[in-house]
Enzyme design. Structure first.
Site, PDB file in Angstrom:
ATOM      1  N   GLU A  97       0.879  -1.548  -0.420  1.00  0.00           N
ATOM      2  CA  GLU A  97      -0.106   0.200  -0.205  1.00  0.00           C
ATOM      3  C   GLU A  97       1.027   1.507  -0.215  1.00  0.00           C
ATOM      4  OE1 GLU A  97      -2.405   1.554  -1.342  1.00  0.00           O
ATOM      5  OE2 GLU A  97      -4.263   1.509   0.974  1.00  0.00           O
ATOM      6  N   ASP A  98       0.610   2.127  -0.462  1.00  0.00           N
ATOM      7  CA  ASP A  98       1.187   3.855  -0.628  1.00  0.00           C
ATOM      8  C   ASP A  98       1.538   4.321   0.476  1.00  0.00           C
ATOM      9  OD1 ASP A  98      -1.820   3.912  -0.635  1.00  0.00           O
ATOM     10  OD2 ASP A  98      -1.542   5.215  -2.402  1.00  0.00           O
ATOM     11  N   ASP A 101      -3.464   5.576   6.384  1.00  0.00           N
ATOM     12  CA  ASP A 101      -3.742   7.024   7.310  1.00  0.00           C
ATOM     13  C   ASP A 101      -5.343   6.725   8.138  1.00  0.00           C
ATOM     14  OD1 ASP A 101      -4.361   9.434   7.067  1.00  0.00           O
ATOM     15  OD2 ASP A 101      -5.681  10.037   5.819  1.00  0.00           O
ATOM     16  N   PHE A 150      -0.716  16.593   4.450  1.00  0.00           N
ATOM     17  CA  PHE A 150      -1.457  16.198   2.781  1.00  0.00           C
ATOM     18  C   PHE A 150      -0.120  15.301   1.724  1.00  0.00           C
ATOM     19  CE2 PHE A 150      -3.445  14.650  -1.405  1.00  0.00           C
ATOM     20  CZ  PHE A 150      -4.599  14.344  -0.353  1.00  0.00           C
ATOM     21  N   ARG A 163       1.512  11.816  -8.749  1.00  0.00           N
ATOM     22  CA  ARG A 163       1.698  10.800  -8.740  1.00  0.00           C
ATOM     23  C   ARG A 163       3.336  10.417  -9.488  1.00  0.00           C
ATOM     24  NH1 ARG A 163      -2.825   7.961  -6.969  1.00  0.00           N
ATOM     25  NH2 ARG A 163      -4.600   8.767  -8.366  1.00  0.00           N
TER      26      ARG A 163
HETATM   27  P1  IMP Z   1      -7.429   5.157   4.768  1.00  0.00           P
HETATM   28  O1  IMP Z   1      -8.318   4.104   4.418  1.00  0.00           O
HETATM   29  O2  IMP Z   1      -7.866   6.457   5.629  1.00  0.00           O
HETATM   30  O3  IMP Z   1      -6.266   4.939   5.742  1.00  0.00           O
HETATM   31  O4  IMP Z   1      -6.528   6.378   3.622  1.00  0.00           O
HETATM   32  C1  IMP Z   1      -5.861   4.706   2.676  1.00  0.00           C
HETATM   33  C2  IMP Z   1      -5.770   5.882   1.072  1.00  0.00           C
HETATM   34  O5  IMP Z   1      -6.201   7.141   1.767  1.00  0.00           O
HETATM   35  C3  IMP Z   1      -4.671   5.663   1.236  1.00  0.00           C
HETATM   36  O6  IMP Z   1      -4.311   4.832   0.037  1.00  0.00           O
HETATM   37  C4  IMP Z   1      -4.086   6.626  -0.280  1.00  0.00           C
HETATM   38  O7  IMP Z   1      -5.230   6.725  -1.727  1.00  0.00           O
HETATM   39  C5  IMP Z   1      -5.660   8.072   0.881  1.00  0.00           C
HETATM   40  N1  IMP Z   1      -3.992   8.884   0.988  1.00  0.00           N
HETATM   41  C6  IMP Z   1      -4.553   8.984   2.487  1.00  0.00           C
HETATM   42  N2  IMP Z   1      -2.977  10.485   3.135  1.00  0.00           N
HETATM   43  C7  IMP Z   1      -3.015  10.580   1.958  1.00  0.00           C
HETATM   44  C8  IMP Z   1      -1.831  12.023   1.469  1.00  0.00           C
HETATM   45  O8  IMP Z   1      -1.556  11.738   2.231  1.00  0.00           O
HETATM   46  N3  IMP Z   1      -1.820  11.705   0.337  1.00  0.00           N
HETATM   47  C9  IMP Z   1      -3.073  11.417  -0.610  1.00  0.00           C
HETATM   48  N4  IMP Z   1      -3.351   9.814  -1.083  1.00  0.00           N
HETATM   49  C10 IMP Z   1      -3.694   9.632   0.733  1.00  0.00           C
HETATM   50 MG    MG Z   2      -4.034   4.097  -1.604  1.00  0.00          MG
END
Ligand code: IMP
Ligand code: MG
Length: 180
Positions: A97-98, A101, A150, A163
Site C-alpha cells: 500500500e502507498d 491514514d 497531505f 503521482r
Molecule cells: P485510509 O483508508 O484513511 O487509511 O486511506 C488510505 C488511502 O487514502 C490511501 O491509500 C491514499 O489513497 C489516500 N490518502 C491518505 N492520505 C493521503 C495523502 O497524504 N496523500 C495522498 N493520498 C492519501
Molecule cells: Mg492507496
C-alpha cells in the site's frame, strides 16, 4: 489558489529505505514465495520498486479500492473497484500500500482477503500517518512514519496529479497575490 510541492523525503532516502525493507522481506520469506497485492493506483510505484529488490520468487496481482474522492478528506466509504484476478488460497500474501491514514481502507481490505484463506496475510506500506488512525490495523513493514500532512509523489496523488514525482512531497497551497 496555486500549489507548490515541498520535498519531505528525497528520492535517495526513499530508495534507500525500500532496499532495507526489501532485505527484511527477503529474510522473513526465505525459502517461500511471496504473492504481492498492489493496491491501485497509489501503490503501483512502490510495488515496482519493492518487487525489483525482492529475491524470493514473486507473483503479483492488483486490486483497486476507493475510499477518497478528489479531495484531501476521507469519505469513509470503501468499495472494491477492481478485484484480484487470482485466488489467494494457500499463498503467502503481502499487501503493498502507498499510505495508511485512517486505516479504514486496509481494515476492510484485510478482512475480505483473510476470508479467501491465504497461508499468511501481511501488510507493507510506504508511508504511515499513525496519528490519523481510526481503525486498528497491524502493519508488518513500514518504510516511513510521517506527520499528519497531505503528501504526494511516488504514486500518491492530489486530484490525480503528482503521482509521477520520484520523491515524497507535501502540497502547499498559496493565495495568489495581485502582483503574482
Ligand atoms: P485510509 O483508508 O484513511 O487509511 O486511506 C488510505 C488511502 O487514502 C490511501 O491509500 C491514499 O489513497 C489516500 N490518502 C491518505 N492520505 C493521503 C495523502 O497524504 N496523500 C495522498 N493520498 C492519501
Ligand atoms: Mg492507496
Amino acid at each position: 489558489m496555486s500549489e507548490t510541492v515541498r520535498v519531505l523525503l528525497s528520492e535517495e532516502e526513499v530508495n534507500r529505505r525500500i532496499m532495507e525493507v526489501a532485505d527484511q522481506i527477503n529474510r522473513d520469506y526465505a525459502g517461500k514465495e511471496v504473492h504481492l497485492i498492489c493496491v491501485l493506483k497509489g501503490g503501483v510505484f512502490f510495488t515496482c520498486e519493492l518487487a525489483k529488490r525482492i529475491q524470493v520468487p514473486v507473483s503479483l496481482d492488483f486490486m483497486s479500492v476507493s475510499s477518497y474522492g478528489d479531495d484531501t478528506k476521507s469519505s469513509g466509504v470503501v468499495r472494491i473497484v477492481k478485484d484480484l484476478d487470482q485466488p489467494l488460497e494457500g499463498k503467502e500474501v503481502l499487501i503493498v500500500e502507498d499510505i495508511i491514514d485512517s486505516g479504514r481502507t486496509l481494515y476492510y481490505l484485510m478482512d475480505i482477503l483473510r476470508k479467501r484463506n491465504p497461508a499468511s496475510l501481511h501488510l507493507c506500506t510506504l508511508l504511515d500517518k499513525p496519528e490519523r488512525r481510526v481503525r486498528d490495523v497491524k502493519v508488518d513493514y513500514t518504510c516511513f512514519n510521517i506527520p499528519d500532512e497531505f503528501v504526494v509523489g511516488y504514486g500518491l496523488d492530489y486530484a490525480q496529479k503528482y503521482r509521477n514525482l520520484p520523491y515524497i512531497g507535501v502540497v502547499e497551497f498559496h493565495e495568489d497575490s495581485e502582483e503574482a
